[in-house]
Write an enzyme that holds these catalytic residues in place. Structure first.
Site, PDB file in Angstrom:
ATOM      1  N   HIS A  11       1.066  -1.204  -0.065  1.00  0.00           N
ATOM      2  CA  HIS A  11       0.191  -0.198   0.060  1.00  0.00           C
ATOM      3  C   HIS A  11       0.926   1.062  -0.016  1.00  0.00           C
ATOM      4  O   HIS A  11       1.224   1.867   1.076  1.00  0.00           O
ATOM      5  CB  HIS A  11      -0.943   0.008   1.163  1.00  0.00           C
ATOM      6  CG  HIS A  11      -1.938  -1.226   1.371  1.00  0.00           C
ATOM      7  ND1 HIS A  11      -1.601  -2.520   1.862  1.00  0.00           N
ATOM      8  CD2 HIS A  11      -3.144  -1.334   1.273  1.00  0.00           C
ATOM      9  CE1 HIS A  11      -2.582  -3.336   1.701  1.00  0.00           C
ATOM     10  NE2 HIS A  11      -3.368  -2.545   1.210  1.00  0.00           N
ATOM     11  N   HIS A 255      -3.782   3.197  -3.736  1.00  0.00           N
ATOM     12  CA  HIS A 255      -3.999   2.731  -2.599  1.00  0.00           C
ATOM     13  C   HIS A 255      -3.544   1.363  -2.287  1.00  0.00           C
ATOM     14  O   HIS A 255      -2.853   1.330  -0.954  1.00  0.00           O
ATOM     15  CB  HIS A 255      -5.723   2.524  -2.259  1.00  0.00           C
ATOM     16  CG  HIS A 255      -5.691   2.105  -0.845  1.00  0.00           C
ATOM     17  ND1 HIS A 255      -5.929   2.805   0.242  1.00  0.00           N
ATOM     18  CD2 HIS A 255      -6.164   0.636  -0.550  1.00  0.00           C
ATOM     19  CE1 HIS A 255      -6.340   2.021   1.337  1.00  0.00           C
ATOM     20  NE2 HIS A 255      -6.506   0.634   0.918  1.00  0.00           N
ATOM     21  N   GLU A 412     -19.285  -3.751  23.345  1.00  0.00           N
ATOM     22  CA  GLU A 412     -18.620  -5.111  23.504  1.00  0.00           C
ATOM     23  C   GLU A 412     -17.351  -5.165  22.503  1.00  0.00           C
ATOM     24  O   GLU A 412     -16.258  -5.578  23.139  1.00  0.00           O
ATOM     25  CB  GLU A 412     -19.195  -6.393  23.009  1.00  0.00           C
ATOM     26  CG  GLU A 412     -20.398  -6.727  24.253  1.00  0.00           C
ATOM     27  CD  GLU A 412     -21.802  -6.174  23.526  1.00  0.00           C
ATOM     28  OE1 GLU A 412     -22.738  -6.472  24.459  1.00  0.00           O
ATOM     29  OE2 GLU A 412     -21.737  -5.245  22.799  1.00  0.00           O
ATOM     30  N   HIS A 474     -29.973 -15.343  23.734  1.00  0.00           N
ATOM     31  CA  HIS A 474     -28.996 -14.930  24.838  1.00  0.00           C
ATOM     32  C   HIS A 474     -28.222 -16.321  25.143  1.00  0.00           C
ATOM     33  O   HIS A 474     -27.340 -16.374  25.990  1.00  0.00           O
ATOM     34  CB  HIS A 474     -29.587 -14.538  25.877  1.00  0.00           C
ATOM     35  CG  HIS A 474     -29.961 -13.020  25.853  1.00  0.00           C
ATOM     36  ND1 HIS A 474     -30.441 -12.405  24.530  1.00  0.00           N
ATOM     37  CD2 HIS A 474     -29.315 -11.895  26.308  1.00  0.00           C
ATOM     38  CE1 HIS A 474     -30.540 -11.213  24.729  1.00  0.00           C
ATOM     39  NE2 HIS A 474     -30.142 -10.780  25.772  1.00  0.00           N
TER      40      HIS A 474
END
Length: 677
Positions: A11, A255, A412, A474
């Site tokens: 890159h 890029h 999280e 859950h």
């Protein structure tokens, strides 16, 4: 350009346009000593846009961190010091492993939080900016970084925490792999960061209509950011990717691909360089750049005086600092671990909470919290203040900037990256909690913790359908084995409260890997023989042996299912089948034992085996063999009281007994009887 061309991949574009910013930072802004990359007083630099690894490698070479021109020539090659993305612990001067976008910003936030916590431990009363524990965290980020959702999580928390020691330079070049970012990015990024509570600035090198690398303007912005101490700083640096390549600048082509010989030659001509030379660094250029070593050592000398003065005035804190720097635990620390009465009934999440509260006075380096699940995860040390600016403390959670209890909010993934940053900063030991099912949300950061061998601890509770009424969204089913698939992550599922305490001891004695504690919501019986940390450290051990010491069948279980194995053993023994119960809290620790030990626990001669775990069977076949049976859960759960779920889904002692008899039958041990005529 030369490095990517020689490698055939890489890159180049961002590294080209960010070169002035990186050189400015390393030469004139950042406090660092290239002769000692681990100097504790250094500023930290995080290259969140890790694909632009040359941005960092070239500065490490020029500054004198030990990289050579040959190392740059070996970009992305086997066993080189310049891999495709920077790797912590592999190349001196690389503070963290980056590449997955957004993670570096999260690491930088964690480093800034760790620096504040460390100051609170060692030097809380010194005036701001005057402590040897005051330093900055500098981060370069790209459009890809701020597009990733994790950047929102960590940036919002950084603003909330008012981390004045954090500066992010956002390289706004409007180009990504799919060319112009307008195709997918249109929000006002500065307004977004201002809304988070950051100090924001813009440096636009295109504002005149021509491209002018106004380094002085960027320097002024960086120094202004350093001066703002009550909020993190965000600098939008408008660049043109790949400048001054005449044909490929400002395109997606530059890029992530080599420029080609013609474009490199044309670019070098524009820059007044000899197009026939590759990897050409004139001696006077290198000599000039290496002067940063002297400047760094001079800064280090001043810091050393302040540090020596601090040590003299704070001998007890200095002793703590030395111990933490060596990653050593205090003598006899484990004596503070609680013991639970055999025969009692305790949820392992509750036992873990009691362990943390008991360790608080003896392990000041241990700190953490949860993703808005403190009461469910039991991650709050009793009586410990929260790590929070005073104006944000609440009635339920009083605290201050140097507190100990972390509140990540419902973030999280961000929590995972921040925990990594805290561990990377050094000194303290972080932990973070959520429900096991939501480990999915933080998995990329967990994987990086394992890749970097960071001593991060995850407290993942509600570890099975045993959480009951909340239902299948859950209830983790596939998660245990999915996590065990991550190399270098220890997944620990304790059988009872004492095994939980022992597991915490083993985890904290490891400094070279992350660990996950999978803990129950429901109460579990406390057994005799589970408190021995030496046995628990082996990952699998004989909890209850066959009555005659010669088992015909072995029952292997983890966590809450150890209770099922123990009950099944009673039935089998009563029917004359000598049965051994093996508790296997950590498959990884068991694998690490020598073959002789593993054979004493699981003798090859005993082919009749059953493994029982409230999750998918994947992985247990290795332990039960061709004649063994796995009692598992191969589908999602349901919403009902947990005892009903275990019964309806066949996770019962009766089924374990039936499986044991089935396994015995497969070994040829099922003898028939004469029925007569």
């Amino acid at each position: 350009m030369d490095a990517v061309e020689k490698a055939g991949s890489g890159h180049p574009g961002t590294a080209m346009s960010l070169a002035p910013a990186a050189y400015l930072l390393f030469q004139h802004v950042m406090r660092h000593d290239p002769s000692d990359p681990a100097w504790v007083g250094r500023d930290r630099f995080v290259l969140s846009c890790g694909h632009s690894s040359l941005t960092l490698y070239i500065q490490l070479y020029l500054s004198g961190y030990g990289l050579t021109l040959h190392d740059l020539e070996m970009l992305r090659q086997w066993e080189s010091l310049t891999p495709g993305h920077p790797e912590h612990g592999h190349t001196a001067g690389v503070e963290t492993t980056t590449g997955p976008l957004g993670q570096g910003i999260g690491n930088a936030v964690g480093m800034a939080m760790a620096a504040r916590r460390e100051r609170g431990l060692f030097d809380p009363d010194t005036a701001p900016g005057a402590s040897p524990f005051d330093h900055m965290v500098w981060c370069f980020a790209s459009e890809g970084d701020i597009e990733e959702g994790i950047s929102h999580e960590v940036s919002a928390l950084a603003g909330h925490q008012k981390l004045g020691n954090l500066v992010v330079v956002f390289d706004s070049n409007h180009i990504s792999i799919e060319d112009d970012t307008q195709i997918a990015l249109s929000e006002d990024v500065l307004a977004r960061y201002e809304a988070y509570g950051w100090h924001v600035q813009t440096v636009d090198w295109t504002r005149t209509g021509d491209y002018v690398e106004d380094v002085q303007e960027l320097y002024d912005a960086l120094e202004a950011a350093r001066a703002v101490t009550d909020k993190p700083s965000f600098i939008r640096l408008r660049t043109i990717i790949g400048w001054p390549a005449p044909n490929k600048q400002n395109t997606g082509k530059i890029h992530g691909a080599a420029l080609g010989d013609e474009e490199i030659a044309a670019t070098k001509k524009i820059m007044g360089m000899d197009p026939e030379k590759s990897f050409d660094v004139p001696a006077e250029v290198l000599e000039h750049a290496r002067r940063v070593v002297q400047r760094g050592r001079a800064a280090r000398a001043g810091w050393d005086k302040a540090y020596a003065s601090w040590r003299e005035s704070s001998p007890e804190r200095a002793e703590l600092f030395d111990r933490m720097s060596r990653k050593e635990l205090p003598d006899g620390w484990y004596k503070a671990l609680p013991a639970f009465e055999t025969g009692s009934s305790v949820a392992t999440r509750k036992a873990s909470g009691e362990v943390l509260s008991a360790l608080a006075p003896v392990l000041p380096e241990l700190w953490g919290g949860s993703a808005d699940l403190a009461e469910s995860n039991n991650t709050t040390m009793k009586g410990e203040p929260s790590f929070i600016p005073e104006e944000h403390q609440t009635k339920a959670f009083p605290g201050g900037p140097y507190g100990r209890t972390l509140h990540f909010g419902i973030r999280e993934h961000g929590m995972g990256a921040i925990l990594n940053g805290i561990a990377l900063h050094g000194g303290t030991r972080p932990y973070g909690g959520t429900f096991l099912v939501f480990s999915d949300y933080m998995r990329p950061a967990v994987r990086l913790a394992a890749l970097m061998k960071l001593p991060v601890t995850y407290v993942w509770t509600h570890d099975s359908i045993g959480l009951g009424e909340d239902g299948p969204t859950h209830q983790p089913v596939e998660h245990l084995w999915a996590l065990r698939a991550i190399p270098g992550l220890d997944v620990v599922r304790p059988a009872d409260a004492n095994e939980t305490a022992a597991a915490w001891r083993v985890v904290l004695e490891h400094t070279d890997r992350p660990a996950a504690l999978a803990l129950t919501r429901q109460n579990l019986p406390v057994y005799e023989g589970t408190a021995d940390s030496c046995k628990v450290a082996k990952g699998g051990y004989v909890l209850q042996d066959a009555s005659d010491g010669q088992p015909r069948v072995i029952l292997i279980a983890t966590g809450s299912e150890v209770e099922l194995a123990v009950e099944a053993r009673k039935v089998l023994e009563a029917e004359g089948v000598p049965t051994r119960v093996v508790s296997m809290p950590c498959v990884e620790w068991f694998h690490a034992q020598d073959a002789a030990y593993r054979q004493t626990v699981l003798p090859p001669s005993v082919r009749a085996r059953v493994a029982v775990e409230a999750g998918i069977a994947l992985g247990w076949r290795e332990f039960v063999g061709d004649d063994g049976v796995v009692v598992s859960l191969e589908h999602f759960g349901a919403s009902a009281p947990y005892r009903t779920l275990f019964q309806q889904f066949g996770l019962t002692a009766e089924r374990v007994v039936a499986a044991a008899k089935g396994s015995l039958a497969k070994t040829g041990a099922d003898k028939g009887e004469t029925t007569g005529n």
